[in-house]
Design a protein around this motif. Structure first.
Motif, PDB file in Angstrom:
ATOM      1  N   THR A 184       0.855  -1.004   0.026  1.00  0.00           N
ATOM      2  CA  THR A 184      -0.134   0.005  -0.254  1.00  0.00           C
ATOM      3  C   THR A 184       0.628   1.186  -0.009  1.00  0.00           C
ATOM      4  OG1 THR A 184      -1.929   1.083   1.011  1.00  0.00           O
ATOM      5  CG2 THR A 184      -0.175   0.156   2.518  1.00  0.00           C
ATOM      6  N   THR A 185       0.332   2.365   0.135  1.00  0.00           N
ATOM      7  CA  THR A 185       0.842   3.570   0.252  1.00  0.00           C
ATOM      8  C   THR A 185       1.019   4.470   1.514  1.00  0.00           C
ATOM      9  OG1 THR A 185      -1.153   4.925  -0.090  1.00  0.00           O
ATOM     10  CG2 THR A 185      -0.132   4.294  -2.106  1.00  0.00           C
ATOM     11  N   PHE A 186       1.900   5.360   1.653  1.00  0.00           N
ATOM     12  CA  PHE A 186       2.247   5.758   2.802  1.00  0.00           C
ATOM     13  C   PHE A 186       0.834   6.495   3.245  1.00  0.00           C
ATOM     14  CE2 PHE A 186       7.036   6.580   2.762  1.00  0.00           C
ATOM     15  CZ  PHE A 186       7.434   5.321   2.931  1.00  0.00           C
ATOM     16  N   VAL A 187       0.243   7.162   2.162  1.00  0.00           N
ATOM     17  CA  VAL A 187      -0.822   7.973   2.545  1.00  0.00           C
ATOM     18  C   VAL A 187      -1.888   7.195   3.362  1.00  0.00           C
ATOM     19  CG1 VAL A 187      -2.973   9.015   1.260  1.00  0.00           C
ATOM     20  CG2 VAL A 187      -0.531   9.564   0.713  1.00  0.00           C
ATOM     21  N   GLN A 188      -2.245   5.735   2.626  1.00  0.00           N
ATOM     22  CA  GLN A 188      -3.346   4.859   3.200  1.00  0.00           C
ATOM     23  C   GLN A 188      -2.936   4.580   4.813  1.00  0.00           C
ATOM     24  OE1 GLN A 188      -6.134   3.595   2.245  1.00  0.00           O
ATOM     25  NE2 GLN A 188      -6.095   4.461   0.417  1.00  0.00           N
ATOM     26  N   LEU A 189      -1.522   4.247   4.960  1.00  0.00           N
ATOM     27  CA  LEU A 189      -0.956   4.073   6.249  1.00  0.00           C
ATOM     28  C   LEU A 189      -1.175   5.215   7.176  1.00  0.00           C
ATOM     29  CD1 LEU A 189       0.632   2.114   8.027  1.00  0.00           C
ATOM     30  CD2 LEU A 189       2.454   3.468   7.374  1.00  0.00           C
ATOM     31  N   MET A 190      -0.806   6.341   6.631  1.00  0.00           N
ATOM     32  CA  MET A 190      -0.865   7.540   7.625  1.00  0.00           C
ATOM     33  C   MET A 190      -2.164   8.053   7.929  1.00  0.00           C
ATOM     34  SD  MET A 190       2.306   7.776   8.787  1.00  0.00           S
ATOM     35  CE  MET A 190       2.811   9.623   9.366  1.00  0.00           C
ATOM     36  N   HIS A 191      -3.066   8.265   7.027  1.00  0.00           N
ATOM     37  CA  HIS A 191      -4.234   8.710   6.902  1.00  0.00           C
ATOM     38  C   HIS A 191      -5.075   7.916   7.828  1.00  0.00           C
ATOM     39  CE1 HIS A 191      -4.210  12.366   4.704  1.00  0.00           C
ATOM     40  NE2 HIS A 191      -3.090  11.859   4.274  1.00  0.00           N
ATOM     41  N   THR A 192      -4.558   6.701   8.132  1.00  0.00           N
ATOM     42  CA  THR A 192      -5.277   5.518   8.734  1.00  0.00           C
ATOM     43  C   THR A 192      -4.921   5.944  10.297  1.00  0.00           C
ATOM     44  OG1 THR A 192      -5.783   3.868   7.086  1.00  0.00           O
ATOM     45  CG2 THR A 192      -5.989   3.332   9.410  1.00  0.00           C
ATOM     46  N   LEU A 193      -3.811   6.037  10.580  1.00  0.00           N
ATOM     47  CA  LEU A 193      -3.279   6.119  11.993  1.00  0.00           C
ATOM     48  C   LEU A 193      -3.621   7.754  12.332  1.00  0.00           C
ATOM     49  CD1 LEU A 193       0.458   4.599  11.360  1.00  0.00           C
ATOM     50  CD2 LEU A 193      -1.409   3.786  12.814  1.00  0.00           C
ATOM     51  N   VAL A 194      -3.351   8.726  11.597  1.00  0.00           N
ATOM     52  CA  VAL A 194      -3.972   9.939  11.940  1.00  0.00           C
ATOM     53  C   VAL A 194      -5.380   9.971  11.533  1.00  0.00           C
ATOM     54  CG1 VAL A 194      -3.390  12.463  11.943  1.00  0.00           C
ATOM     55  CG2 VAL A 194      -1.634  10.834  11.559  1.00  0.00           C
ATOM     56  N   GLY A 195      -6.227   9.413  12.117  1.00  0.00           N
ATOM     57  CA  GLY A 195      -7.653   8.936  11.776  1.00  0.00           C
ATOM     58  C   GLY A 195      -8.966   9.467  12.272  1.00  0.00           C
ATOM     59  N   TYR A 196      -9.700   9.773  11.228  1.00  0.00           N
ATOM     60  CA  TYR A 196     -11.097  10.415  11.379  1.00  0.00           C
ATOM     61  C   TYR A 196     -12.182   9.864  10.697  1.00  0.00           C
ATOM     62  CZ  TYR A 196     -11.410  13.842   7.699  1.00  0.00           C
ATOM     63  OH  TYR A 196     -11.741  14.341   6.628  1.00  0.00           O
ATOM     64  N   ARG A 197     -11.454   9.492   9.154  1.00  0.00           N
ATOM     65  CA  ARG A 197     -12.416   9.131   8.377  1.00  0.00           C
ATOM     66  C   ARG A 197     -13.007   7.616   8.449  1.00  0.00           C
ATOM     67  NH1 ARG A 197      -9.707  11.336   2.712  1.00  0.00           N
ATOM     68  NH2 ARG A 197     -11.611  10.048   1.707  1.00  0.00           N
ATOM     69  N   ASN A 198     -14.320   7.422   8.046  1.00  0.00           N
ATOM     70  CA  ASN A 198     -14.746   6.110   8.003  1.00  0.00           C
ATOM     71  C   ASN A 198     -14.028   5.074   7.009  1.00  0.00           C
ATOM     72  OD1 ASN A 198     -16.800   4.128   7.268  1.00  0.00           O
ATOM     73  ND2 ASN A 198     -18.072   5.284   8.697  1.00  0.00           N
ATOM     74  N   SER A 199     -13.905   5.618   5.795  1.00  0.00           N
ATOM     75  CA  SER A 199     -13.187   4.828   4.675  1.00  0.00           C
ATOM     76  C   SER A 199     -11.924   4.332   4.896  1.00  0.00           C
ATOM     77  CB  SER A 199     -13.403   5.468   3.504  1.00  0.00           C
ATOM     78  OG  SER A 199     -12.766   6.904   3.418  1.00  0.00           O
ATOM     79  N   PHE A 200     -11.150   5.137   5.802  1.00  0.00           N
ATOM     80  CA  PHE A 200      -9.818   4.890   6.175  1.00  0.00           C
ATOM     81  C   PHE A 200      -9.605   4.135   7.185  1.00  0.00           C
ATOM     82  CE2 PHE A 200      -8.386   8.471   3.365  1.00  0.00           C
ATOM     83  CZ  PHE A 200      -7.337   7.711   3.086  1.00  0.00           C
ATOM     84  N   LEU A 201     -10.416   4.382   8.327  1.00  0.00           N
ATOM     85  CA  LEU A 201     -10.518   3.547   9.757  1.00  0.00           C
ATOM     86  C   LEU A 201     -11.092   2.341   9.846  1.00  0.00           C
ATOM     87  CD1 LEU A 201     -11.524   6.517  12.221  1.00  0.00           C
ATOM     88  CD2 LEU A 201      -9.205   5.470  11.858  1.00  0.00           C
ATOM     89  N   LYS A 202     -11.891   1.930   8.697  1.00  0.00           N
ATOM     90  CA  LYS A 202     -12.372   0.473   8.616  1.00  0.00           C
ATOM     91  C   LYS A 202     -11.219  -0.614   8.501  1.00  0.00           C
ATOM     92  CE  LYS A 202     -14.192  -0.845   4.589  1.00  0.00           C
ATOM     93  NZ  LYS A 202     -15.152  -1.149   3.479  1.00  0.00           N
TER      94      LYS A 202
END
Length: 791
Positions: A363-381
């Motif tokens: 995966t990408t750094f964006v997918q990883l980091m935007h999940t760890l720094v998380g608020y969005r439903n689509s990422f946090l799943k």
């Protein structure tokens, strides 16, 4: 008054509500338990949350709406009442204001994004527990509803409905104490994300009728066997790769306990990709013996590198006898569609992809980091599947310095609180972790850099314009077989390419003369940048790679930074416009990469525009360029073995100047995390890009076909009835949308001239009628040309 509901209660078409609540509750509890966070209370809360999250759907108004009747939104809405019922149940069980508030927040927002923890009380006060009509509807059907809930282990609905006012007051007091008096931190942050992630993943999978993914075994020695089978021919670089590999494997064997945070620092082209996969598989086997079954999450900065890394991993697994399906290996970025050799249905494969239900995820750094720094439903799943994982960050130096401290705090706390392991891998290790905080897996790492002497770097401090750079490139190309010229902007790359094209005599121009490649050995000149549509860019990279491998003709490539990392090209010589030292080192890795020459040449120049301004500072910080220049001026020439020292000096000076420990970006995000201010985290962006417009270029018949398929699938989805068919049609639409990406450019708003958009989207449309006027087959989109339709 709402009438008695004589029919079965459904959560979704043909899906009984009782079954949905039971299954989501059990799955949520299982997901939380699988994180091994060692918190039985949180596991039980996850079960309660799952079994009550759709309680509001017992209203006859929701049921009538589900059957096609148009019901007012406030009457059919189910989340507010469900959230209060959930919070009441959690409060009764645990008397814990924090758990009560988190449960309320997760259910309230399970169809949306998380909001600030402190705002939950305000949200609670904003609306009544539910419109009176909703409560009356549930009360009229209370015996039936009570029986159903009792069957799945949820008690007390009669008490809740009868004493709704008292229940509401008690919950309000709990929320007040939690949001005003509870000191939160990393523990509370991860608990919130795990609970929310478990709920939304379980909910969406059950709604789409996705069966539970099966965990798969992966042989720990699969990379060892692959290397023996594939790498039989030995060169100098192969010898170094073998020595490095064996050294790390030996070091790994001596470790009693796997370190939480590790680094792999080794030169470009030294086989780090396979090395890190082998390390992860061996660590995984060791952890499985301890009762943990970690996923391997391999993260990269750029989408184009993901494709080739995924192909390598597929080859390793396939040769090791593993079937390639989303439960074993998946790639995940915003453009990817999962591929399965086991004919997994597309909608099911997409759900597995988005929640990272696989043994190996690329995966990408964006997918990883935007999940760890998380608020969005689509990422946090997918967050709950990151617990216990082995996370590899390849080319970690690309993380912006302003986020070094945030990265450090994220991974220190993630590894401590969720038993994850992290490996940071690069040829240019940034100063993210302090001394003693990470274990280097490459014993005596500097010696591998000292052994290599593939390139010699020369710095020219004199200012150059485009014509000067073209003359230098022409002279250098005369004495070498292949040359790569990398500059910092699309504008300068096109101007330089056009100058070189006019100076080189009879040549083959990639994009317009390709048919001549089979008939003659004339020199080849090619252009690469994001100004070329992705499909053509990928084709060119593969074509150039083949031409370089054959070595039968001279090759000259003019490019932007798209070749900096992960593009496996090998040139005799490289010219690079001034850039940060780590970027220079990455491009130098495309020169004499395989060590076939005695020495390759790398020339660093100072390119200026017609006004004398440097192109470099249009894309990089002035201070980063200044530091890089100063280091190069101190040592005008350097061998490859000096590069490691230069990069370390650069990072030290950069960190000192930026005061990275106090960077505002990191401090602000860390503060928002520990205070559970999720709204504030919405401002986090790993990649700061200027505003762009997406333009679809109807480049060829395949592009036209892809567009027709997309518009057809969009219309089908729009007309689809709610139910299983919706999930399938959404998956098909997603696949059709991804196919468009082969023809989409992202152009700065001020350079975009297209007004027409594709049906029901914001994507600008450059139709085949205007392609020749607006798109150059060699250099791509014509930024300085006005669209003929608006002349």
């Amino acid at each position: 008054m709402a009438s008695l509901w004589s029919k079965p209660f459904f959560s979704h078409p043909a899906h009984l509500l009782k079954d949905h609540l039971r299954d989501v509750g059990e799955a949520s509890a299982h997901y939380v338990k699988s994180t091994r966070i060692n918190n039985e209370a949180l596991v039980k809360v996850a079960e309660i949350v799952g079994k009550t999250h759709d309680f509001g759907k017992y209203s006859a108004y929701f049921q009538r709406n589900l059957q096609g009747e148009k019901i007012e939104k406030k009457l059919r809405s189910h989340a507010p009442l469900s959230a209060i019922f959930t919070a009441w149940n959690v409060s009764r069980k645990f008397k814990d204001p924090f758990l009560t508030t988190v449960a309320y927040l997760c259910v309230l927002k399970h169809h949306g994004n998380l909001i600030n923890f402190s705002e939950t009380l305000n949200k609670f006060r904003e609306f009544p527990p539910s419109p009176q009509s909703q409560l009356e509807s549930i009360e009229e059907n209370l015996p039936k509803i009570s029986t159903e809930l009792s069957e799945i282990g949820v008690q007390g609905i009669d008490e809740f409905i009868t004493n709704i006012g008292e229940a509401r007051n008690n919950i309000g007091q709990g929320l007040f104490h939690a949001t005003r008096g509870t000191k939160t931190g990393w523990d509370e942050y991860f608990k919130t994300l795990i609970l929310f992630s478990a709920l939304i993943d379980a909910d969406k999978k059950d709604a789409a009728k996705i069966s539970k993914a099966q965990r798969r075994t992966l042989p720990q020695n699969i990379v060892d066997e692959y290397r023996k089978a594939v790498f039989r021919k030995q060169s100098t670089m192969d010898e170094l790769r073998n020595e490095l590999y064996e050294s790390v494997m030996h070091f790994l064997e001596k470790l009693d306990v796997p370190p939480r945070i590790m680094t792999i620092t080794a030169p470009t082209g030294s086989g780090k990709t396979l090395l890190s996969l082998s390390v992860a598989l061996k660590l995984r086997e060791q952890l499985i013996e301890q009762g943990v079954s970690p996923r391997i999450i391999y993260c990269l900065p750029f989408v184009n590198i993901i494709e080739q890394t995924n192909e390598v991993f597929s080859d390793v697994l396939r040769k090791g006898g593993c079937s390639i399906n989303p439960e074993v290996l998946l790639k995940h970025h915003h453009l990817s569609i999962p591929v399965s050799e086991d004919e997994v249905p597309l909608h099911q494969a997409l759900e597995l992809q988005e929640s990272w239900n696989s043994e190996i995820i690329v995966t990408t750094f964006v997918q990883l980091m935007h999940t760890l720094v998380g608020y969005r439903n689509s990422f946090l799943k997918k967050f709950h599947n990151m617990a216990n994982a082995i996370i590899i960050l390849d080319e970690v130096q690309t993380i912006p310095i302003e986020y070094w401290r945030l990265t450090r705090e994220l991974f220190k706390n993630l590894t401590e609180k969720t038993s994850s392991h992290v490996i940071l891998m690069t040829a240019t290790q940034p100063l993210i972790f302090g001394e003693g905080e990470a274990v280097e897996l490459v014993p005596h790492s500097p010696k591998y850099f000292e052994k290599l002497d593939r390139t010699h770097l020369r710095y020219n401090p004199e200012e150059m314009n485009i014509k000067d750079a073209a003359k230098l490139a022409q002279e250098l190309w005369k004495r070498c077989q292949s040359l790569l010229v990398v500059v910092n902007t699309i504008q300068s790359s096109i101007e330089l390419y056009e100058n070189l094209r006019s100076m080189t005599g009879e040549i083959i121009r990639i994009g317009v003369d390709d048919e001549k490649l089979d008939d003659t050995n004339l020199p080849v000149i090619a252009y690469l940048s994001t100004n070329i549509i992705p499909k053509e860019r990928k084709r060119r990279v593969e074509l150039i790679k083949g031409l370089l491998r054959e070595g039968k003709r001279k090759v000259l490539v003019v490019s932007t930074q798209v070749v900096e990392a992960g593009v496996d090209l090998d040139f005799d010589a490289v010219i690079r416009d001034i850039a940060p030292t780590d970027s220079i080192n990455q491009v130098a890795g495309r020169c004499n990469r395989s060590g076939r020459l005695d020495k390759g040449e790398v020339h660093i120049i100072n390119l200026r525009d017609e006004k004398g301004n440097p192109y470099a500072t249009r894309v990089y910080s002035k201070e980063h360029v200044r530091i890089s220049k100063k280091l190069l001026e101190e040592k005008r020439e350097a061998s490859e073995k000096d590069f490691l020292k230069m990069v370390r000096e650069y990072f030290q000076k950069q960190a000192h100047y930026e005061g990275y420990c106090d960077s505002d970006e990191s401090k602000s995000n860390i503060k928002s995390i520990v205070e559970l201010n999720f709204d504030n985290l919405s401002e986090f962006s790993l990649i700061e890009d200027e505003p762009t417009e997406a333009i679809f270029v109807e480049y060829d018949p395949e592009a036209k076909e892809a567009l027709m398929e997309f518009t057809k699938r969009l219309e089908e989805f729009r007309k689809a009835e709610r139910g299983d068919d919706t999930f399938k049609k959404r998956a098909i639409l997603r696949a059709a949308r991804v196919k468009l990406e082969d023809y989409i450019l992202n152009i700065r708003k001020q350079d975009c001239h297209q007004k027409e958009t594709i049906q029901e989207t914001t994507i600008r449309y450059l139709g085949e009628k205007y392609v020749e006027e607006m798109y150059d087959r060699e250099t791509g989109y014509k930024r300085n040309t006005i669209h003929p339709a608006i002349w």
